[in-house]
Scaffold this motif. Structure first.
Motif, PDB file in Angstrom:
ATOM      1  N   LYS A  58      -1.413   1.595  -5.738  1.00  0.00           N
ATOM      2  CA  LYS A  58      -2.440   2.136  -4.071  1.00  0.00           C
ATOM      3  C   LYS A  58      -3.919   1.251  -4.537  1.00  0.00           C
ATOM      4  O   LYS A  58      -3.972   0.320  -4.310  1.00  0.00           O
ATOM      5  CB  LYS A  58      -3.026   2.868  -4.121  1.00  0.00           C
ATOM      6  N   LYS A  81       1.050  -1.660   0.167  1.00  0.00           N
ATOM      7  CA  LYS A  81      -0.108   0.197  -0.111  1.00  0.00           C
ATOM      8  C   LYS A  81       1.117   1.255   0.094  1.00  0.00           C
ATOM      9  O   LYS A  81      -0.134   2.084  -0.518  1.00  0.00           O
ATOM     10  CB  LYS A  81      -1.054  -0.226   1.127  1.00  0.00           C
ATOM     11  N   ARG A  82       2.266   1.458   0.227  1.00  0.00           N
ATOM     12  CA  ARG A  82       2.875   2.061   0.554  1.00  0.00           C
ATOM     13  C   ARG A  82       4.263   2.385  -0.563  1.00  0.00           C
ATOM     14  O   ARG A  82       4.262   3.218  -0.690  1.00  0.00           O
ATOM     15  CB  ARG A  82       2.807   2.983   2.230  1.00  0.00           C
TER      16      ARG A  82
END
Length: 407
Positions: A398, A341-342
């Protein structure tokens, strides 16, 4: 047969409580029958005696009708839930006025119908509590200590046992102990929400733990931080507390160090075997024992990460981002970021900008520390004119992170 009888009884209750129109003949159950001749073809047919026994067993399992009626009509429980709850408590019709008074009292202190239903399901005995000597003084006590308005029912719902603990012997000393450490009503409310049980469990045990930490030299503001962040950490056996303290001190972290409480929180949540397993994971990734301790004291919550997460993070940073192991040891916080996600979405944008020579050569790991809004502004929006699809690429990465396995 028992299931058939139970269905008949439930149907009868539904007709009675919900005024269903009667469309069939009486549903009463006959308890007599003609004798059945002995025959090998009827071996599974219950005898007259077993038939009566079955009826008696089923009838005795159904709670008194008033209890079910009151729980459904006045407390909002479903019929099935009311039947189950009524097995735990008998509500006598002669006390209906008192039960009504309890519900009215709760509503006067901002309990919604839904909250009353939930409370009665959890602790039906609340309907039998005395208002003037139990409910009223305890709610007033909470209000006097900064828990007001809609926060009162929220706290009671989370810990109905408040109504079943002594005000003088339990609630007051527990609250006094909490307020000894906390400095503001806002923090008290946070603790009450996060660990509402702390008011109802044995306060003497964690009183010892509190005194031990303060006598050890842990500043009061750090103890307050521990109580707010993880109140359950204080509710452990004193020997467990001492074990955690010694472990942290042996790592070179002093009680007055800002890192002490955070390190202690993680250590106290791990067994000795759990700690050894975490150490072995890091050692298998190339750390020596000294580097493991260094990593842990810099970023204690790294040890809260699963083995899978640690291995996936190391693999991506070392083999894809090409971050050397020493950098990771010095900045272990990066291991806690979500790879899917990051890290991957940001690294994708970073590589595009780097290949276009739009950014100067610097450490990618610093990009990870930026907030989402800052990252988008500085690395996506800023270059959208030059790379029109940069935002869609980032957002696509994402979105793709939702379906893959956890990082």
């Amino acid at each position: 047969m028992a299931n058939f009888l139970l269905r008949r009884l439930v149907f009868s209750l539904q007709k009675r409580f919900f005024s269903a129109p009667t469309t069939s003949k009486s549903t009463s159950i006959r308890t007599t029958s003609k004798p059945i001749k002995n025959s090998s073809t009827l071996d599974n047919t219950p005898s007259k005696t077993s038939f009566k026994s079955t009826i008696n067993d089923v009838s005795s399992s159904v709670p008194p009708s008033f209890s079910i009626q009151y729980l459904t009509n006045s407390c909002g429980l479903s019929l099935n839930s009311a039947i189950s709850t009524a097995k735990k408590i008998t509500l006598e019709e002669k006390n209906k006025e008192h039960f009504d008074s309890v519900i009215s009292f709760l509503k006067s202190h901002e309990f919604s119908d839904t909250q009353i239903t939930e409370l009665v399901q959890k602790y039906p005995a609340v309907l039998q509590c005395r208002i003037l000597t139990n409910l009223k003084p305890k709610i007033e006590f909470l209000i006097e200590n900064g828990i007001q308005g809609s926060n009162v029912p929220k706290l009671i719902i989370s810990t109905p046992a408040i109504f079943f603990r002594s005000l003088d012997a339990q609630l007051k000393p527990a609250m006094a102990l909490i307020k000894r450490v906390l400095t503001s009503p806002d923090k008290l409310l946070v603790v009450a929400r996060r660990g509402s049980w702390i008011l109802t469990t044995d306060w003497k045990s964690w009183h010892k733990n509190l005194d031990y930490l303060i006598e050890l030299g842990v500043p009061k503001r750090r103890v307050q931080e521990l109580l707010v962040l993880q109140p359950r950490c204080l509710y452990q056996d004193i020997e467990r507390i001492k074990y955690g303290v010694e472990m942290v001190k042996n790592m070179g972290v002093k009680p007055d160090d800002v890192k002490f409480i955070h390190t202690f929180r993680v250590i106290s949540s791990l067994s000795e075997l759990g700690w050894k397993r975490k150490v072995k994971v890091f050692e298998s990734l190339g750390w020596n024992s000294g580097e493991v301790v260094s990593t842990f004291t810099k970023s204690p919550h790294c040890l809260s990460c699963s083995e899978e997460k640690l291995r996936n993070a190391m693999d991506y940073f070392v083999n894809t981002v090409k971050v050397d192991r020493r950098t990771i040891i010095n900045y272990p916080k990066i291991l806690m970021y979500s790879i899917q996600k990051r890290v991957i979405p940001r690294y994708t944008v970073w590589k595009i900008l780097e290949e276009r020579k739009l950014i100067r050569r610097s450490q990618f790991i610093w990009v990870l520390n930026k907030s989402e809004s800052d990252f988008i502004e500085q690395y996506v929006t800023r270059y959208s004119d030059l790379i029109p699809h940069l935002r869609s690429i980032y957002l696509s990465c994402k979105e793709d992170s939702i379906t893959p396995t956890s990082s």
